[in-house]
Design a protein around this motif. Structure first.
Motif, PDB file in Angstrom:
ATOM      1  N   GLY A 186      -2.441 -11.130  -1.896  1.00 34.65           N
ATOM      2  CA  GLY A 186      -1.464 -10.109  -2.245  1.00 34.65           C
ATOM      3  C   GLY A 186      -1.922  -8.736  -1.807  1.00 34.65           C
ATOM      4  N   ALA A 187      -1.028  -7.969  -1.165  1.00 37.33           N
ATOM      5  CA  ALA A 187      -1.397  -6.673  -0.615  1.00 37.33           C
ATOM      6  C   ALA A 187      -1.515  -5.591  -1.678  1.00 37.33           C
ATOM      7  CB  ALA A 187      -0.388  -6.250   0.445  1.00 37.33           C
ATOM      8  N   GLY A 188      -0.670  -5.657  -2.730  1.00 35.76           N
ATOM      9  CA  GLY A 188      -0.720  -4.610  -3.755  1.00 35.76           C
ATOM     10  C   GLY A 188      -0.326  -3.262  -3.183  1.00 35.76           C
ATOM     11  N   ASP A 189      -0.841  -2.203  -3.783  1.00 36.54           N
ATOM     12  CA  ASP A 189      -0.548  -0.848  -3.322  1.00 36.54           C
ATOM     13  C   ASP A 189      -1.561  -0.442  -2.255  1.00 36.54           C
ATOM     14  OD1 ASP A 189       1.592  -0.522  -5.055  1.00 36.54           O
ATOM     15  OD2 ASP A 189       0.295   0.177  -6.690  1.00 36.54           O
ATOM     16  N   LEU A 190      -1.053  -0.056  -1.089  1.00 41.74           N
ATOM     17  CA  LEU A 190      -1.906   0.362   0.012  1.00 41.74           C
ATOM     18  C   LEU A 190      -1.455   1.725   0.516  1.00 41.74           C
ATOM     19  CD1 LEU A 190      -2.037  -2.933   2.133  1.00 41.74           C
ATOM     20  CD2 LEU A 190      -3.884  -1.996   0.729  1.00 41.74           C
ATOM     21  N   PRO A 191      -2.388   2.528   1.054  1.00 48.81           N
ATOM     22  CA  PRO A 191      -1.974   3.773   1.708  1.00 48.81           C
ATOM     23  C   PRO A 191      -0.989   3.474   2.829  1.00 48.81           C
ATOM     24  CG  PRO A 191      -4.354   3.703   1.403  1.00 48.81           C
ATOM     25  CD  PRO A 191      -3.842   2.335   1.056  1.00 48.81           C
ATOM     26  N   ALA A 192      -0.146   4.442   3.141  1.00 45.62           N
ATOM     27  CA  ALA A 192       0.953   4.207   4.094  1.00 45.62           C
ATOM     28  C   ALA A 192       0.455   3.733   5.447  1.00 45.62           C
ATOM     29  CB  ALA A 192       1.776   5.483   4.248  1.00 45.62           C
ATOM     30  N   ARG A 193      -0.584   4.367   5.975  1.00 43.64           N
ATOM     31  CA  ARG A 193      -1.059   3.966   7.299  1.00 43.64           C
ATOM     32  C   ARG A 193      -1.616   2.558   7.272  1.00 43.64           C
ATOM     33  NH1 ARG A 193      -5.465   7.159  11.044  1.00 43.64           N
ATOM     34  NH2 ARG A 193      -6.678   7.037   9.132  1.00 43.64           N
ATOM     35  N   ARG A 194      -2.352   2.201   6.211  1.00 40.61           N
ATOM     36  CA  ARG A 194      -2.912   0.850   6.115  1.00 40.61           C
ATOM     37  C   ARG A 194      -1.802  -0.186   5.983  1.00 40.61           C
ATOM     38  NH1 ARG A 194      -7.538   0.725   1.893  1.00 40.61           N
ATOM     39  NH2 ARG A 194      -7.857   2.706   3.007  1.00 40.61           N
ATOM     40  N   ARG A 195      -0.741   0.166   5.270  1.00 39.58           N
ATOM     41  CA  ARG A 195       0.406  -0.734   5.127  1.00 39.58           C
ATOM     42  C   ARG A 195       1.078  -0.963   6.473  1.00 39.58           C
ATOM     43  NH1 ARG A 195       2.405  -4.791   2.524  1.00 39.58           N
ATOM     44  NH2 ARG A 195       1.836  -3.796   0.528  1.00 39.58           N
ATOM     45  N   ARG A 196       1.247   0.121   7.268  1.00 35.99           N
ATOM     46  CA  ARG A 196       1.873  -0.034   8.578  1.00 35.99           C
ATOM     47  C   ARG A 196       1.042  -0.941   9.479  1.00 35.99           C
ATOM     48  NH1 ARG A 196       2.818   5.567   7.924  1.00 35.99           N
ATOM     49  NH2 ARG A 196       1.125   6.095   9.360  1.00 35.99           N
ATOM     50  N   ILE A 197      -0.278  -0.815   9.380  1.00 33.41           N
ATOM     51  CA  ILE A 197      -1.154  -1.681  10.177  1.00 33.41           C
ATOM     52  C   ILE A 197      -1.057  -3.126   9.712  1.00 33.41           C
ATOM     53  CG2 ILE A 197      -3.586  -2.196  10.642  1.00 33.41           C
ATOM     54  CD1 ILE A 197      -4.026   0.865  10.729  1.00 33.41           C
ATOM     55  N   LEU A 198      -1.102  -3.338   8.399  1.00 34.30           N
ATOM     56  CA  LEU A 198      -1.009  -4.697   7.870  1.00 34.30           C
ATOM     57  C   LEU A 198       0.309  -5.356   8.269  1.00 34.30           C
ATOM     58  CD1 LEU A 198      -2.198  -6.962   6.112  1.00 34.30           C
ATOM     59  CD2 LEU A 198      -1.127  -5.849   4.121  1.00 34.30           C
ATOM     60  N   ASP A 199       1.386  -4.592   8.293  1.00 31.51           N
ATOM     61  CA  ASP A 199       2.694  -5.142   8.647  1.00 31.51           C
ATOM     62  C   ASP A 199       2.722  -5.673  10.087  1.00 31.51           C
ATOM     63  OD1 ASP A 199       3.695  -4.609   6.164  1.00 31.51           O
ATOM     64  OD2 ASP A 199       4.710  -2.748   6.745  1.00 31.51           O
ATOM     65  N   ARG A 200       1.794  -5.198  10.927  1.00 30.10           N
ATOM     66  CA  ARG A 200       1.770  -5.638  12.323  1.00 30.10           C
ATOM     67  C   ARG A 200       0.728  -6.721  12.591  1.00 30.10           C
ATOM     68  NH1 ARG A 200       4.184  -0.933  12.060  1.00 30.10           N
ATOM     69  NH2 ARG A 200       5.629  -0.287  13.714  1.00 30.10           N
ATOM     70  N   VAL A 201       0.006  -7.132  11.565  1.00 25.17           N
ATOM     71  CA  VAL A 201      -0.957  -8.234  11.706  1.00 25.17           C
ATOM     72  C   VAL A 201      -0.191  -9.546  11.688  1.00 25.17           C
ATOM     73  CG1 VAL A 201      -2.881  -9.432  10.614  1.00 25.17           C
ATOM     74  CG2 VAL A 201      -2.835  -6.923  10.660  1.00 25.17           C
ATOM     75  N   ASP A 202      -0.248 -10.274  12.809  1.00 23.37           N
ATOM     76  CA  ASP A 202       0.566 -11.491  12.934  1.00 23.37           C
ATOM     77  C   ASP A 202      -0.179 -12.682  13.534  1.00 23.37           C
ATOM     78  OD1 ASP A 202       0.243 -10.659  15.512  1.00 23.37           O
ATOM     79  OD2 ASP A 202       2.383 -10.333  15.936  1.00 23.37           O
ATOM     80  N   GLY A 203      -1.501 -12.567  13.685  1.00 23.51           N
ATOM     81  CA  GLY A 203      -2.258 -13.662  14.265  1.00 23.51           C
ATOM     82  C   GLY A 203      -2.291 -13.651  15.773  1.00 23.51           C
ATOM     83  N   ALA A 204      -1.512 -12.774  16.405  1.00 18.99           N
ATOM     84  CA  ALA A 204      -1.475 -12.686  17.863  1.00 18.99           C
ATOM     85  C   ALA A 204      -1.980 -11.348  18.369  1.00 18.99           C
ATOM     86  CB  ALA A 204      -0.056 -12.919  18.376  1.00 18.99           C
ATOM     87  N   ARG A 205      -1.706 -10.277  17.633  1.00 12.68           N
ATOM     88  CA  ARG A 205      -2.106  -8.941  18.066  1.00 12.68           C
ATOM     89  C   ARG A 205      -3.590  -8.690  17.775  1.00 12.68           C
ATOM     90  NH1 ARG A 205       3.246  -7.112  15.775  1.00 12.68           N
ATOM     91  NH2 ARG A 205       4.421  -6.111  17.468  1.00 12.68           N
TER      92      ARG A 205
END
Length: 261
Positions: free
Chosen positions: A174-193
Motif C-alpha cells: 500500500g502506497a499510503g500518503d506520499l509527497p507529490a513528486r514521489r507519487r508521480r514517480i510511483l504512478d509511472r512504475v510499471d515493470g517496463a520503465r
C-alpha cells in the motif's frame, strides 16, 4: 593517440583517466562504459549518458523550449558548435536558465559514467561537443559530486540495480500518503520503465528520480525487475506542460560556487 594525451590509457578507472587528462589541460572526448565526458583545456564541459535525459530532452519535454525552437538551434548552430549560443541569441532561453539546466544534465550523466568507475575505453583528442561552450567544471568537482551522490543513494537503499534496470511495484504494497513528486514517480512504475524512462516521461533529472525510487524501494513499494517487455516508446510517454524542477536552487548554488573558483 598523441604523446600529450597518452597517460590516460594507463589509468585503471575513468576518474583517474580524467584527472590525468585534466593535469595535461587536454581537450577531447573520453568514452567509458556508460557515457562520454567532453573536456576543454582540462575541464569538463559536457557529459552524455544513455541513462540520463540529455539537455534537449529536458528543455523540450519540460516546455522550457518548444521542440521546433530546439531543432532550429541544432540545425543552425550544430555544425559550428554553437547550439547553446543560438538558443540564447534567439531569445528562446535566458543564459542563466541554460547554465542551470546544462549543469543539471552534466552532473546527472556524470553520475552514471562514474558510478562504477570502470576503465575508460577511448580518448578522442580535439573532439568538441555540438552544443558549444556553456559552463566548464573542474574534473575534481565532477568526480567528488558523483561520489557524493552515490553515497547518498546507497544510504537510502543499497541496490544499484534500481539505477539501470526496469522497476516494478511490489504486489500488495500500500502506497499510503506520499509527497507529490514521489507519487508521480510511483504512478509511472510499471515493470517496463527504467529510472531514465521515468525521468524522461516527467521531464526531470534522472538522479532526483533515483533518489525517490530508492526511497520507494526502502519503503517496500518498488523493486528492481528483469526486463520482460519493451520500454514505452517515446511517442507514447506522457510529458508535463510545466517544468518540474524543484532542484533549481541547488544548481544555482553549484553554479555560484563554480564561479568563485
Amino acid at each position: 593517440m598523441t604523446a600529450a594525451t597518452a597517460a590516460w590509457a594507463a589509468r585503471r578507472t575513468t576518474s583517474q583517466a580524467l584527472r590525468a587528462l585534466a593535469a595535461e589541460g587536454a581537450t577531447g572526448a573520453l568514452s567509458g562504459e556508460r557515457g562520454i565526458v567532453y573536456l576543454c583545456a582540462g575541464r569538463v564541459v559536457h557529459v552524455e549518458s544513455a541513462s540520463a535525459p540529455d539537455l534537449g530532452a529536458l528543455l523540450t519535454r519540460s516546455g522550457a523550449v518548444p521542440p521546433d525552437g530546439w531543432w532550429e538551434a541544432v540545425d543552425r548552430g550544430g555544425t559550428q558548435h554553437r547550439v547553446g549560443h543560438r538558443l540564447v541569441d534567439s531569445g528562446r532561453l535566458a543564459a542563466g536558465a541554460l547554465e542551470v539546466c546544462h549543469l543539471g544534465a552534466l552532473f546527472d550523466a556524470a553520475y552514471f559514467v562514474l558510478a562504477h568507475d570502470t576503465r575508460a575505453h577511448r580518448f578522442r583528442p580535439g573532439a568538441v561537443h555540438w552544443l558549444g561552450a556553456v559552463r566548464s567544471v573542474p574534473v575534481d568537482t565532477v568526480v567528488r559530486e558523483s561520489r557524493r551522490r552515490r553515497a547518498l543513494l546507497e544510504s537510502i537503499w543499497p541496490d544499484p540495480d534500481i539505477d539501470v534496470v526496469p522497476i516494478a511495484r511490489v504486489p500488495g504494497a500500500g502506497a499510503g500518503d506520499l509527497p507529490a513528486r514521489r507519487r508521480r514517480i510511483l504512478d509511472r512504475v510499471d515493470g517496463a520503465r527504467t529510472a531514465a524512462d521515468i525521468a524522461a516521461s516527467l521531464a526531470c533529472r534522472t538522479y532526483h528520480t533515483l533518489v525517490e525510487l530508492r526511497r520507494l524501494a526502502a519503503d517496500g513499494l518498488v523493486a528492481a525487475a528483469p526486463r520482460t517487455t519493451a520500454p514505452v516508446p517515446a511517442e507514447q510517454q506522457e510529458y508535463p506542460v510545466a517544468w518540474d524542477d524543484p532542484d533549481t536552487a541547488l544548481l544555482r548554488r553549484l553554479r555560484d560556487a563554480l564561479e568563485a573558483l
